[in-house]
Design an enzyme around this catalytic site. Structure first.
Site, PDB file in Angstrom:
ATOM      1  N   THR A  95     -99.813  29.269  50.943  1.00  0.00           N
ATOM      2  CA  THR A  95    -100.812  28.226  51.191  1.00  0.00           C
ATOM      3  C   THR A  95    -100.752  27.213  50.058  1.00  0.00           C
ATOM      4  OG1 THR A  95    -102.256  29.852  52.250  1.00  0.00           O
ATOM      5  CG2 THR A  95    -103.252  27.743  51.632  1.00  0.00           C
ATOM      6  N   LYS A 170    -103.977  24.789  57.588  1.00  0.00           N
ATOM      7  CA  LYS A 170    -104.365  26.010  56.867  1.00  0.00           C
ATOM      8  C   LYS A 170    -105.534  25.730  55.904  1.00  0.00           C
ATOM      9  CE  LYS A 170    -104.339  30.031  54.901  1.00  0.00           C
ATOM     10  NZ  LYS A 170    -105.144  31.070  55.538  1.00  0.00           N
ATOM     11  N   LYS A 238    -108.598  28.197  45.106  1.00  0.00           N
ATOM     12  CA  LYS A 238    -107.470  27.248  45.169  1.00  0.00           C
ATOM     13  C   LYS A 238    -107.481  26.513  46.513  1.00  0.00           C
ATOM     14  CE  LYS A 238    -103.859  29.125  46.697  1.00  0.00           C
ATOM     15  NZ  LYS A 238    -103.234  29.451  47.974  1.00  0.00           N
TER      16      LYS A 238
HETATM   17  N1  NDP Z   1    -104.137  37.654  50.650  1.00  0.00           N
HETATM   18  C1  NDP Z   1    -104.482  37.036  51.763  1.00  0.00           C
HETATM   19  O1  NDP Z   1    -105.369  37.501  52.507  1.00  0.00           O
HETATM   20  C2  NDP Z   1    -103.833  35.767  52.194  1.00  0.00           C
HETATM   21  C3  NDP Z   1    -103.133  34.975  51.309  1.00  0.00           C
HETATM   22  N2  NDP Z   1    -102.566  33.809  51.749  1.00  0.00           N
HETATM   23  C4  NDP Z   1    -101.801  32.972  50.833  1.00  0.00           C
HETATM   24  O2  NDP Z   1    -100.545  33.615  50.665  1.00  0.00           O
HETATM   25  C5  NDP Z   1    -100.064  33.414  49.338  1.00  0.00           C
HETATM   26  C6  NDP Z   1     -99.821  34.754  48.669  1.00  0.00           C
HETATM   27  O3  NDP Z   1    -101.052  35.440  48.637  1.00  0.00           O
HETATM   28  P1  NDP Z   1    -101.174  36.948  48.100  1.00  0.00           P
HETATM   29  O4  NDP Z   1     -99.992  37.734  48.509  1.00  0.00           O
HETATM   30  O5  NDP Z   1    -102.526  37.399  48.472  1.00  0.00           O
HETATM   31  O6  NDP Z   1    -101.128  36.673  46.525  1.00  0.00           O
HETATM   32  P2  NDP Z   1    -100.801  37.655  45.330  1.00  0.00           P
HETATM   33  O7  NDP Z   1    -101.540  37.098  44.173  1.00  0.00           O
HETATM   34  O8  NDP Z   1    -100.997  39.074  45.715  1.00  0.00           O
HETATM   35  O9  NDP Z   1     -99.216  37.434  45.115  1.00  0.00           O
HETATM   36  C7  NDP Z   1     -98.735  36.234  44.581  1.00  0.00           C
HETATM   37  C8  NDP Z   1     -97.220  36.255  44.547  1.00  0.00           C
HETATM   38  O10 NDP Z   1     -96.772  35.031  43.935  1.00  0.00           O
HETATM   39  C9  NDP Z   1     -95.923  35.362  42.835  1.00  0.00           C
HETATM   40  N3  NDP Z   1     -96.011  34.342  41.796  1.00  0.00           N
HETATM   41  C10 NDP Z   1     -97.125  33.858  41.195  1.00  0.00           C
HETATM   42  N4  NDP Z   1     -96.804  32.902  40.306  1.00  0.00           N
HETATM   43  C11 NDP Z   1     -95.454  32.791  40.326  1.00  0.00           C
HETATM   44  C12 NDP Z   1     -94.519  31.958  39.641  1.00  0.00           C
HETATM   45  N5  NDP Z   1     -94.911  31.045  38.748  1.00  0.00           N
HETATM   46  N6  NDP Z   1     -93.199  32.101  39.934  1.00  0.00           N
HETATM   47  C13 NDP Z   1     -92.803  33.005  40.841  1.00  0.00           C
HETATM   48  N7  NDP Z   1     -93.624  33.822  41.537  1.00  0.00           N
HETATM   49  C14 NDP Z   1     -94.948  33.709  41.283  1.00  0.00           C
HETATM   50  C15 NDP Z   1     -96.402  36.717  42.350  1.00  0.00           C
HETATM   51  O11 NDP Z   1     -95.402  37.341  41.571  1.00  0.00           O
HETATM   52  P3  NDP Z   1     -95.808  38.514  40.516  1.00  0.00           P
HETATM   53  O12 NDP Z   1     -95.854  39.781  41.317  1.00  0.00           O
HETATM   54  O13 NDP Z   1     -94.697  38.485  39.533  1.00  0.00           O
HETATM   55  O14 NDP Z   1     -97.137  38.145  39.920  1.00  0.00           O
HETATM   56  C16 NDP Z   1     -96.636  37.397  43.713  1.00  0.00           C
HETATM   57  O15 NDP Z   1     -95.422  37.806  44.277  1.00  0.00           O
HETATM   58  C17 NDP Z   1    -101.122  32.524  48.653  1.00  0.00           C
HETATM   59  O16 NDP Z   1    -100.735  31.193  48.770  1.00  0.00           O
HETATM   60  C18 NDP Z   1    -102.383  32.811  49.447  1.00  0.00           C
HETATM   61  O17 NDP Z   1    -103.303  31.751  49.381  1.00  0.00           O
HETATM   62  C19 NDP Z   1    -102.634  33.424  53.064  1.00  0.00           C
HETATM   63  C20 NDP Z   1    -103.294  34.183  53.974  1.00  0.00           C
HETATM   64  C21 NDP Z   1    -103.977  35.390  53.604  1.00  0.00           C
HETATM   65  O1  LIG Z   2    -106.009  32.835  53.632  1.00  0.00           O
HETATM   66  C1  LIG Z   2    -106.654  33.833  53.900  1.00  0.00           C
HETATM   67  C2  LIG Z   2    -106.865  34.325  55.228  1.00  0.00           C
HETATM   68  O2  LIG Z   2    -107.564  35.358  55.388  1.00  0.00           O
HETATM   69  O3  LIG Z   2    -106.372  33.707  56.173  1.00  0.00           O
END
Ligand code: NDP
Ligand SMILES: O=CC(=O)O
Length: 293
Positions: A95, A170, A238
């Site tokens: 996102t 989104k 965010k």
């Molecule tokens: N969780 C949810 O319910 C939902 C989330 N989203 C969106 O999906 C995306 C991922 O969410 P989610 O999985 O929950 O997030 P997490 O915080 O669990 O995971 C984030 C991921 O991004 C990586 N990351 C962060 N910073 C960097 C960087 N500078 N360089 C490389 N990799 C990086 C992390 O790596 P590392 O492991 O090394 O920290 C990890 O793999 C977000 O944009 C979120 O808004 C969308 C729908 C639902």
């Molecule tokens: O981005 C979060 C979700 O639940 O969708």
């Protein structure tokens, strides 16, 4: 079908595992490489860098935390851009805002590659169950190529046209979700502080016109003060911030979203950013006082 997968956080891990379960060959990379091991146990291969994954796979999916992570994985050393080119596709499901997506799209197209943005609606459990809602836009040929993967990851995919439309859709959805979470939190607090049972409020809500899966799922755990992160609060904040910026660009007044964003910011300042976004209840509970001065 062989795909690369960059980013194994809450969502990426569940999505990559799902692809593996459905017979996809998956090569994974994560900034913290140790997190790849769980996927290796399920049959994944590991790429040492994003560039190595793109070099190996015709199609690469990314699921990263925010705009800065999405840009870093593409543009930094050993990033996607070093190996993307003719015949390769990159699909960013993170996102982010439309400007970030456009920047990535332009750079990839300049290298001869194809790009689709495909953020998702739906959290950890829908990701595990392949029940996400996919909001895609960009290169239609790449989108069509990705349909077998999208069919595994989601229950429905929308193709929304030009790059930026998926990101914007989104953000609108999550702006509404964040505001609803604030409204629920205030309602629970008001019930509690005016002598009503918050659990009874949840029961009443669930039978009426504003019943929804989010209230049903999150309400009971909020009452227990249990905030295991499915959707981390820092990501919801965010999304509110990026949605408000979209409102600024388009001169759309969003006082409800702005107030909700303040509550999420406050929650972050109290150290609640890594908890589930429903932990905003802790802020609104705290703000309410006893109501019986
Ligand atoms: N969780 C949810 O319910 C939902 C989330 N989203 C969106 O999906 C995306 C991922 O969410 P989610 O999985 O929950 O997030 P997490 O915080 O669990 O995971 C984030 C991921 O991004 C990586 N990351 C962060 N910073 C960097 C960087 N500078 N360089 C490389 N990799 C990086 C992390 O790596 P590392 O492991 O090394 O920290 C990890 O793999 C977000 O944009 C979120 O808004 C969308 C729908 C639902
Ligand atoms: O981005 C979060 C979700 O639940 O969708």
């Amino acid at each position: 079908m062989e795909v690369g997968f960059l980013g194994l956080g809450i969502m990426g891990k569940a999505m990559a595992a799902n692809l593996l379960r459905h017979g996809f060959r998956v090569t994974v990379w994560n900034r913290t490489l140790a997190k790849c091991q769980e996927l290796v146990a399920l049959g994944a291969a590991v790429g040492e860098t994003p560039a190595a994954v793109v070099a190996k796979c015709r199609y690469t999916i990314a699921m990263l935390s925010d705009p800065s992570a999405a840009l870093s994985v593409v543009f930094d050393k050993d990033g996607v851009l070093e190996q993307i080119g003719e015949g390769k596709g990159y699909v960013d499901m993170s996102t982010v805002d439309a400007a970030t997506s456009c920047k990535i799209s332009e750079a990839i197209k300049q290298k001869g590659g194809a790009f689709v943005e495909a953020p998702v609606s739906g959290s950890k459990k829908p990701a595990e169950d392949g029940q996400l809602v996919i909001l895609a836009a960009g290169d239609k040929v790449l989108y069509d190529d990705m349909v077998p993967a999208f069919d595994v990851l989601g229950k429905k995919s929308f193709f929304l046209g030009e790059i930026g439309n998926g990101a914007k859709m989104k953000l609108v959805v999550n702006m509404i979700m964040g505001s609803m979470m604030n409204a629920l939190s205030e309602g629970l607090s008001l019930a509690d502080n005016s002598g009503l049972s918050p659990q009874t409020l949840l029961d009443v809500l669930d039978l009426g016109a504003i019943a929804n899966p989010m209230f049903k799922l999150k309400g009971p755990s909020m009452l227990q003060g249990s905030y295991n992160p499915a959707f981390p609060l820092k990501h919801q904040q965010k999304d509110m911030r990026l949605a408000l910026a979209l409102g600024d660009e388009n001169a759309v007044s969003m006082p409800v979203a702005a107030a909700s964003n303040e509550a999420f910011k406050k929650a972050r300042s109290l150290g609640l950013g890594d908890l589930d976004f429903s932990a905003v209840y802790e802020v609104l509970k705290g703000a309410s006082g006893s109501g019986k001065a």
